[in-house]
Design a protein around this motif. Structure first.
Motif, PDB file in Angstrom:
ATOM      1  N   MET A   1       0.844  -1.205   0.000  1.00  0.00           N
ATOM      2  CA  MET A   1       0.000   0.000   0.000  1.00  0.00           C
ATOM      3  C   MET A   1       0.875   1.249   0.000  1.00  0.00           C
ATOM      4  O   MET A   1       1.964   1.257   0.547  1.00  0.00           O
ATOM      5  CB  MET A   1      -0.899   0.010   1.235  1.00  0.00           C
ATOM      6  N   LYS A   2       0.358   2.296  -0.606  1.00  0.00           N
ATOM      7  CA  LYS A   2       1.065   3.571  -0.663  1.00  0.00           C
ATOM      8  C   LYS A   2       0.570   4.463   0.470  1.00  0.00           C
ATOM      9  O   LYS A   2      -0.625   4.783   0.537  1.00  0.00           O
ATOM     10  CB  LYS A   2       0.824   4.240  -2.015  1.00  0.00           C
ATOM     11  N   ILE A   3       1.482   4.844   1.369  1.00  0.00           N
ATOM     12  CA  ILE A   3       1.103   5.605   2.567  1.00  0.00           C
ATOM     13  C   ILE A   3       1.968   6.853   2.683  1.00  0.00           C
ATOM     14  O   ILE A   3       3.198   6.790   2.538  1.00  0.00           O
ATOM     15  CB  ILE A   3       1.265   4.741   3.833  1.00  0.00           C
ATOM     16  N   VAL A   4       1.324   7.990   2.929  1.00  0.00           N
ATOM     17  CA  VAL A   4       2.038   9.253   3.141  1.00  0.00           C
ATOM     18  C   VAL A   4       1.806   9.697   4.581  1.00  0.00           C
ATOM     19  O   VAL A   4       0.668   9.736   5.048  1.00  0.00           O
ATOM     20  CB  VAL A   4       1.555  10.350   2.167  1.00  0.00           C
ATOM     21  N   ILE A   5       2.885  10.024   5.282  1.00  0.00           N
ATOM     22  CA  ILE A   5       2.814  10.463   6.674  1.00  0.00           C
ATOM     23  C   ILE A   5       3.395  11.872   6.777  1.00  0.00           C
ATOM     24  O   ILE A   5       4.476  12.149   6.251  1.00  0.00           O
ATOM     25  CB  ILE A   5       3.602   9.520   7.610  1.00  0.00           C
ATOM     26  N   VAL A   6       2.680  12.761   7.458  1.00  0.00           N
ATOM     27  CA  VAL A   6       3.189  14.110   7.715  1.00  0.00           C
ATOM     28  C   VAL A   6       3.619  14.190   9.175  1.00  0.00           C
ATOM     29  O   VAL A   6       2.834  13.892  10.073  1.00  0.00           O
ATOM     30  CB  VAL A   6       2.111  15.175   7.432  1.00  0.00           C
ATOM     31  N   GLY A   7       4.872  14.580   9.404  1.00  0.00           N
ATOM     32  CA  GLY A   7       5.367  14.740  10.770  1.00  0.00           C
ATOM     33  C   GLY A   7       6.240  13.579  11.204  1.00  0.00           C
ATOM     34  O   GLY A   7       5.792  12.435  11.227  1.00  0.00           O
ATOM     35  N   ALA A   8       7.498  13.893  11.556  1.00  0.00           N
ATOM     36  CA  ALA A   8       8.430  12.850  11.986  1.00  0.00           C
ATOM     37  C   ALA A   8       8.732  12.961  13.474  1.00  0.00           C
ATOM     38  O   ALA A   8       9.869  12.781  13.908  1.00  0.00           O
ATOM     39  CB  ALA A   8       9.722  12.931  11.175  1.00  0.00           C
ATOM     40  N   GLY A   9       7.696  13.246  14.253  1.00  0.00           N
ATOM     41  CA  GLY A   9       7.837  13.226  15.701  1.00  0.00           C
ATOM     42  C   GLY A   9       7.799  11.783  16.183  1.00  0.00           C
ATOM     43  O   GLY A   9       7.944  10.847  15.390  1.00  0.00           O
ATOM     44  N   GLU A  10       7.566  11.576  17.480  1.00  0.00           N
ATOM     45  CA  GLU A  10       7.551  10.222  18.039  1.00  0.00           C
ATOM     46  C   GLU A  10       6.529   9.333  17.335  1.00  0.00           C
ATOM     47  O   GLU A  10       6.803   8.185  16.997  1.00  0.00           O
ATOM     48  CB  GLU A  10       7.257  10.276  19.539  1.00  0.00           C
ATOM     49  N   VAL A  11       5.320   9.875  17.111  1.00  0.00           N
ATOM     50  CA  VAL A  11       4.258   9.062  16.507  1.00  0.00           C
ATOM     51  C   VAL A  11       4.526   8.798  15.038  1.00  0.00           C
ATOM     52  O   VAL A  11       4.475   7.660  14.565  1.00  0.00           O
ATOM     53  CB  VAL A  11       2.882   9.745  16.691  1.00  0.00           C
ATOM     54  N   GLY A  12       4.828   9.859  14.271  1.00  0.00           N
ATOM     55  CA  GLY A  12       5.062   9.701  12.837  1.00  0.00           C
ATOM     56  C   GLY A  12       6.249   8.816  12.533  1.00  0.00           C
ATOM     57  O   GLY A  12       6.197   7.946  11.648  1.00  0.00           O
TER      58      GLY A  12
END
Length: 450
Positions: A1-12
């Motif tokens: 699946m193609k997934i885009v995540i915004v934010g590289a904090g603890e959760v991202g």
């Protein structure tokens, strides 16, 4: 699946690592170029340095063609705007992390619908729900929470003292917004019908409003009153406030300990029935003066992991029956997951893990999401969004010709959520929580999605 995540904090960062490890095509958007460079070296994901709320950046990252778009920054507004843009660009599913309860309040405006976001999730609220499940339902078989926390599915045992024994369900006048779904008897589970008669020892799956289901489910147990439960919460954080709301029933005697006097005053004004203590739980003298050792539960949910651990151990030593706490640091998570039993900790929750667990319920190529489970592995709890092509759209539930063994547990229509009756209409765009036998899940989804 193609997934885009915004934010590289603890959760991202945690989500991107888990998703890349299962071979998903992950793109991570991060504003800090330095963080973006380090992530490219750490993880097998594509990293884009830029503003996650910029349509240009989102388009270049492939948000318009992704299967799942997850906005996980620590800024609510950025997450909401990012999801709204991604949805407009063509993302198939969007989820925004939020902290402010304002966006969960649908009394004036449903923010989720207005910005065309599939899911708003609050890590602190999710942790509070997990704590509340353990506190509110320690002796029953199971409890699940749906429809923005407004609907619950409980499993309770029918006691010899219950006045419902031997009566067919058609002759029992159940309270509003409450119904029996499944009955488990002798190790076998079956769907309840109007002719079903309850027997002592039956485990019944009960659906109802979370505001009063615990009170009304006493008709099965025969209890004249629910026992009082003493709960001490340390730290007036978002988790504590959400938990206090979930424990607003008179059976819970809640005390909150908080060092900040201004926060104490605010909590006391908003929760007049809760005892607020200005002080720190690291003080053994304060804990002894307040008889904390007599409490049933001690929940440490400050933002300081060390304080949560130490105060939890101190409360355990004083005699508190159950110790719950939150942990934020990944290194501490690993240690406590192996040592919690030795240390006498009943429940240790990490907001990032709880968030990831919730999101993974939706990260599926299927047209539905698994949102819970019952003891019987052949029965599933799923969430489905009704499409315009659905054969059920515009029909009452009794006209929908649902497969045998399928029950609509919750109907979410715009700003409202309810346990539906047979006469409620299913509309396109509605979200439904259904209990279904495993063999009929695909048939049910086909009816609802088309």
């Amino acid at each position: 699946m193609k997934i885009v995540i915004v934010g590289a904090g603890e959760v991202g960062r945690y989500l991107s690592q888990l998703l890349s490890e299962r071979d998903d095509d992950v793109t991570l958007i991060e504003t800090s170029e330095e963080t973006a460079l380090s992530l490219e070296e750490e993880q097998d994901v594509r990293v884009v340095a830029g503003n996650g709320a910029s349509a240009k950046v989102l388009k270049s990252a492939g948000a318009g063609s992704c299967d799942f778009f997850l906005a996980m920054t620590s800024h609510d507004q950025i997450n909401i705007v990012a999801c709204a843009i991604a949805s407009k660009l063509g993302a198939k599913f969007t989820a925004a992390r939020i902290h402010d309860q304002v966006y969960a309040d649908n009394s004036v405006l449903n923010y989720q619908d207005y910005f065309n976001i599939d899911y708003l999730l609050n890590p602190e609220a999710l942790c509070a729900v997990e704590f509340a499940k353990a506190i509110r339902n320690p002796e029953r078989v199971a409890v699940e929470d749906f429809a923005r926390g407004e609907i619950e599915v409980q499993r309770v045992e029918v006691a010899a003292e219950s006045k419902l024994l031997g009566k067919p369900l058609r002759d029992i006048k159940f309270p509003d917004e409450m119904r029996v779904g499944y009955v488990q008897r002798g190790g076998k589970m079956f769907i309840a019908t109007a002719d079903t008669k309850l027997c002592e020892g039956d485990i019944v799956t009960v659906l109802g409003s979370s505001r009063n289901l615990f009170e009304k489910s006493r008709i099965f147990t025969g209890e004249k009153s629910l026992p009082k439960t003493s709960v001490v919460i340390y730290g007036a954080t978002d988790i504590a406030i959400s938990l206090a709301r979930l424990l607003s029933h008179p059976r819970f005697q809640v005390r909150i300990i908080e060092p900040d006097l201004n926060l104490c005053k605010s909590i006391a004004e908003n929760f007049p029935k809760i005892t607020v203590i200005n002080g720190t739980a690291t003080s053994l003298k304060l804990l002894e003066e307040e008889d904390i050792g007599d409490a049933d539960y001690f929940v440490a949910c400050t933002r300081d992991d060390e304080e949560n651990i130490m105060t939890g151990l101190q409360a355990k030593k004083l005699g508190v029956k159950h110790i719950h706490l939150t942990i934020n640091k990944p290194d501490y998570e690993a240690v406590l997951s192996n040592m919690s039993e030795i240390m006498g900790l009943d429940l240790v929750l990490s907001p990032r893990r709880v968030t990831a667990s919730e999101i993974f319920r939706y990260l599926s190529k299927e047209k539905y999401a698994k949102v819970g489970k019952l003891d019987d592995e052949n029965v599933e709890l799923i969430e489905v969004r009704v499409s315009e092509n659905s054969k059920c759209a515009g029909k009452r539930i009794f006209e929908a010709n649902l497969p045998h063994g399928c029950i609509i547990a919750a109907l979410m229509h715009k700003n409202t959520s309810k346990v539906p009756s047979a006469n409620d209409v299913i509309s396109a765009g509605d979200r439904l929580i259904a209990i279904s036998s495993k063999e009929n899940v695909k048939k049910l989804v086909s009816l609802l999605v088309g």
